[in-house]
Write a protein that holds these residues in place. Structure first.
Motif, PDB file in Angstrom:
ATOM      1  N   LYS A 105      41.593 -55.277  27.946  1.00 32.97           N
ATOM      2  CA  LYS A 105      40.408 -55.137  27.093  1.00 32.97           C
ATOM      3  C   LYS A 105      40.100 -56.497  26.470  1.00 32.97           C
ATOM      4  O   LYS A 105      40.939 -57.106  25.808  1.00 32.97           O
ATOM      5  CB  LYS A 105      40.658 -54.098  26.009  1.00 32.97           C
ATOM      6  CG  LYS A 105      39.495 -53.899  25.035  1.00 32.97           C
ATOM      7  CD  LYS A 105      38.396 -53.080  25.663  1.00 32.97           C
ATOM      8  CE  LYS A 105      37.252 -52.823  24.683  1.00 32.97           C
ATOM      9  NZ  LYS A 105      37.665 -51.981  23.559  1.00 32.97           N
ATOM     10  N   ILE A 106      38.883 -56.960  26.696  1.00 32.92           N
ATOM     11  CA  ILE A 106      38.425 -58.237  26.150  1.00 32.92           C
ATOM     12  C   ILE A 106      37.242 -57.961  25.240  1.00 32.92           C
ATOM     13  O   ILE A 106      36.279 -57.303  25.641  1.00 32.92           O
ATOM     14  CB  ILE A 106      38.024 -59.207  27.276  1.00 32.92           C
ATOM     15  CG1 ILE A 106      39.229 -59.498  28.173  1.00 32.92           C
ATOM     16  CG2 ILE A 106      37.472 -60.507  26.699  1.00 32.92           C
ATOM     17  CD1 ILE A 106      38.904 -60.328  29.397  1.00 32.92           C
ATOM     18  N   ASN A 107      37.325 -58.450  24.015  1.00 38.50           N
ATOM     19  CA  ASN A 107      36.256 -58.242  23.036  1.00 38.50           C
ATOM     20  C   ASN A 107      35.453 -59.519  22.823  1.00 38.50           C
ATOM     21  O   ASN A 107      36.006 -60.620  22.816  1.00 38.50           O
ATOM     22  CB  ASN A 107      36.842 -57.797  21.694  1.00 38.50           C
ATOM     23  CG  ASN A 107      37.288 -56.348  21.707  1.00 38.50           C
ATOM     24  OD1 ASN A 107      36.888 -55.569  22.577  1.00 38.50           O
ATOM     25  ND2 ASN A 107      38.123 -55.962  20.761  1.00 38.50           N
ATOM     26  N   ASN A 108      34.156 -59.326  22.646  1.00 34.87           N
ATOM     27  CA  ASN A 108      33.264 -60.411  22.248  1.00 34.87           C
ATOM     28  C   ASN A 108      32.800 -60.107  20.825  1.00 34.87           C
ATOM     29  O   ASN A 108      31.832 -59.372  20.620  1.00 34.87           O
ATOM     30  CB  ASN A 108      32.067 -60.507  23.192  1.00 34.87           C
ATOM     31  CG  ASN A 108      31.049 -61.546  22.728  1.00 34.87           C
ATOM     32  OD1 ASN A 108      31.376 -62.461  21.975  1.00 34.87           O
ATOM     33  ND2 ASN A 108      29.815 -61.388  23.164  1.00 34.87           N
ATOM     34  N   PRO A 109      33.472 -60.654  19.807  1.00 34.51           N
ATOM     35  CA  PRO A 109      33.100 -60.336  18.427  1.00 34.51           C
ATOM     36  C   PRO A 109      31.875 -61.097  17.934  1.00 34.51           C
ATOM     37  O   PRO A 109      31.378 -60.815  16.843  1.00 34.51           O
ATOM     38  CB  PRO A 109      34.345 -60.756  17.631  1.00 34.51           C
ATOM     39  CG  PRO A 109      34.948 -61.857  18.446  1.00 34.51           C
ATOM     40  CD  PRO A 109      34.650 -61.533  19.888  1.00 34.51           C
ATOM     41  N   SER A 110      31.375 -62.033  18.720  1.00 31.63           N
ATOM     42  CA  SER A 110      30.246 -62.849  18.266  1.00 31.63           C
ATOM     43  C   SER A 110      28.917 -62.190  18.634  1.00 31.63           C
ATOM     44  O   SER A 110      28.826 -61.463  19.620  1.00 31.63           O
ATOM     45  CB  SER A 110      30.314 -64.249  18.892  1.00 31.63           C
ATOM     46  OG  SER A 110      30.052 -64.179  20.284  1.00 31.63           O
ATOM     47  N   PRO A 111      27.863 -62.446  17.874  1.00 35.81           N
ATOM     48  CA  PRO A 111      26.545 -61.856  18.152  1.00 35.81           C
ATOM     49  C   PRO A 111      25.754 -62.672  19.163  1.00 35.81           C
ATOM     50  O   PRO A 111      24.570 -62.952  18.958  1.00 35.81           O
ATOM     51  CB  PRO A 111      25.885 -61.871  16.766  1.00 35.81           C
ATOM     52  CG  PRO A 111      26.451 -63.080  16.102  1.00 35.81           C
ATOM     53  CD  PRO A 111      27.866 -63.198  16.598  1.00 35.81           C
ATOM     54  N   TYR A 112      26.404 -63.054  20.251  1.00 35.62           N
ATOM     55  CA  TYR A 112      25.756 -63.850  21.295  1.00 35.62           C
ATOM     56  C   TYR A 112      26.189 -63.349  22.667  1.00 35.62           C
ATOM     57  O   TYR A 112      27.304 -62.856  22.855  1.00 35.62           O
ATOM     58  CB  TYR A 112      26.114 -65.336  21.161  1.00 35.62           C
ATOM     59  CG  TYR A 112      25.605 -65.982  19.900  1.00 35.62           C
ATOM     60  CD1 TYR A 112      24.290 -66.443  19.817  1.00 35.62           C
ATOM     61  CD2 TYR A 112      26.423 -66.107  18.787  1.00 35.62           C
ATOM     62  CE1 TYR A 112      23.812 -67.025  18.650  1.00 35.62           C
ATOM     63  CE2 TYR A 112      25.953 -66.684  17.617  1.00 35.62           C
ATOM     64  CZ  TYR A 112      24.649 -67.144  17.552  1.00 35.62           C
ATOM     65  OH  TYR A 112      24.178 -67.705  16.392  1.00 35.62           O
ATOM     66  N   TYR A 113      25.285 -63.510  23.629  1.00 35.64           N
ATOM     67  CA  TYR A 113      25.611 -63.215  25.027  1.00 35.64           C
ATOM     68  C   TYR A 113      26.604 -64.246  25.568  1.00 35.64           C
ATOM     69  O   TYR A 113      26.613 -65.405  25.155  1.00 35.64           O
ATOM     70  CB  TYR A 113      24.358 -63.304  25.896  1.00 35.64           C
ATOM     71  CG  TYR A 113      23.432 -62.110  25.860  1.00 35.64           C
ATOM     72  CD1 TYR A 113      23.630 -61.026  26.697  1.00 35.64           C
ATOM     73  CD2 TYR A 113      22.331 -62.092  25.006  1.00 35.64           C
ATOM     74  CE1 TYR A 113      22.765 -59.943  26.688  1.00 35.64           C
ATOM     75  CE2 TYR A 113      21.459 -61.009  24.987  1.00 35.64           C
ATOM     76  CZ  TYR A 113      21.681 -59.939  25.831  1.00 35.64           C
ATOM     77  OH  TYR A 113      20.834 -58.871  25.818  1.00 35.64           O
ATOM     78  N   HIS A 114      27.412 -63.801  26.519  1.00 35.02           N
ATOM     79  CA  HIS A 114      28.138 -64.701  27.418  1.00 35.02           C
ATOM     80  C   HIS A 114      27.615 -64.385  28.812  1.00 35.02           C
ATOM     81  O   HIS A 114      27.808 -63.271  29.317  1.00 35.02           O
ATOM     82  CB  HIS A 114      29.649 -64.472  27.343  1.00 35.02           C
ATOM     83  CG  HIS A 114      30.257 -64.911  26.049  1.00 35.02           C
ATOM     84  ND1 HIS A 114      30.620 -66.206  25.791  1.00 35.02           N
ATOM     85  CD2 HIS A 114      30.558 -64.211  24.931  1.00 35.02           C
ATOM     86  CE1 HIS A 114      31.129 -66.301  24.572  1.00 35.02           C
ATOM     87  NE2 HIS A 114      31.104 -65.099  24.025  1.00 35.02           N
TER      88      HIS A 114
END
Length: 344
Positions: A214-223
């Motif tokens: 499980k990988i989380n993107n906590p930032s409010p931006y697309y990757h």
């Protein structure tokens, strides 16, 4: 009358050139032609749409307390009245790094504590007369405090079409992208990806045995258009490695997903492993390391369901048995031949 339900999901211009947000370009085509669709939709893009009107989705700058109204053109090309249902969904990320704009997954409130969907209102049901064209207003009301980054949303529009001859009920869903842009921070201040959970499982779609991270993107931006590499190395037997690169990974803001490490024909050995996850996105690079304990029970579970490995294992076992049988036959023949010479 009972109908079989067939769902056709048409992602219309959801993320056409959405890579503009991350400095890259991509294109997505509709999954079905307009001729086969029950109804047609098109965004009426405002003059201040970021990226221009050719982008095909709403990409709006939104200041604190600001209210905007955009419109979606609905068209009913059929000779029958049509009811269109609408809803606003927050974008999430599918397993293995693809974007979801149709509400397949629930949002993770720990990652997205303030969903952008709560700022957007739209009529939940619109009735279109035969061959009617109508504009559907979508109202966006920003919060009192300026938000940071991006809110990734979609306007989902759904209608049913009944084919009496085939007794089939078709459901068509269009998803129009809606990206809200608040205060933008520098690249250096943007949050990085985080490892959240590691488990063994059968993948939900193809039921393949995998080690899922499980990988989380906590930032409010697309990757967008990233390359994700995951390497698992046994700490006792360094030759035992499981390695899987994945390209063109796309991650929605404030969302998490599972990346699957499929073992193929390899047998999973229990023990302590070092997990190394690397994500490359242009000039940015994220590295995450973690030690994982694979128990005997987890290894047995994976190996029991790893049919590719079982196939190879069975072939090896059969090969070994054939070799043993051949050697035994040679020994038996040699002894029989020797005894015959002794008594002659």
């Amino acid at each position: 009358m009972q109908f079989n339900l067939r769902i056709n999901v048409l992602l219309i211009l959801v993320v056409i050139n959405i890579g503009l947000i991350g400095g890259t370009k991509q294109s997505v085509q509709a999954a079905a032609s307009f001729e086969k669709a029950t109804f047609m939709v098109a965004p009426v893009l405002p003059a201040d749409n970021i990226g221009g009107k050719q982008r095909g989705y709403f990409n709006l700058k939104l200041a604190a307390k600001q209210q905007k109204t955009v419109q979606v053109r609905l068209m009913n090309p059929t000779p029958h009245p049509l009811v269109v249902h609408s809803r606003i969904v927050d974008a999430t990320t599918n397993d293995n790094g693809t974007l979801d704009y149709i509400g397949t997954h629930q949002i993770d409130q720990k990652l997205l504590s303030t969903p952008g969907s709560q700022w957007v209102t739209v009529n939940k049901k619109v009735t279109l007369a035969p061959h009617e064209e109508r504009l559907l207003p979508v109202t966006i009301k920003a919060p009192t405090r300026q938000f940071e980054g991006q809110k990734a949303l979609a306007i989902n529009l759904t209608a049913n079409q009944i084919n009496a001859k085939r007794a089939v009920k078709n459901q068509y869903t269009y998803a129009l992208g809606l990206v809200l842009n608040g205060h933008q921070t520098s690249q250096k201040k943007r949050g990085s990806l985080k490892l959240a959970q590691i488990k063994t499982r059968l993948t939900p779609t193809k039921r393949q045995p995998a080690i899922s991270v499980k990988i989380n993107n906590p930032s409010p931006y697309y990757h967008l258009n990233t390359t994700l590499t995951m390497a698992l190395t046994n700490q006792r037997w360094s030759l035992i490695q499981y390695h899987k690169p994945r390209t063109k990974v796309k991650i929605a803001p404030n969302s998490g997903f599972y990346n699957d490490l499929l073992l193929g024909g390899k047998r999973l050995v229990p023990g302590v492993y070092r997990l190394k996850v690397t994500v490359n996105e242009g000039s940015r690079k994220y590295q995450m390391k973690h030690y994982v304990q694979i128990s005997n029970q987890q290894a047995r579970f994976i190996n029991r369901h790893n049919y590719v490995y079982l196939k190879y294992r069975n072939l090896i076992i059969i090969g070994i048995l054939l070799v043993i049988l051949g050697i035994a036959s040679l020994i038996y023949w040699w002894k029989g031949n020797k005894n015959a010479k002794t008594h002659s």
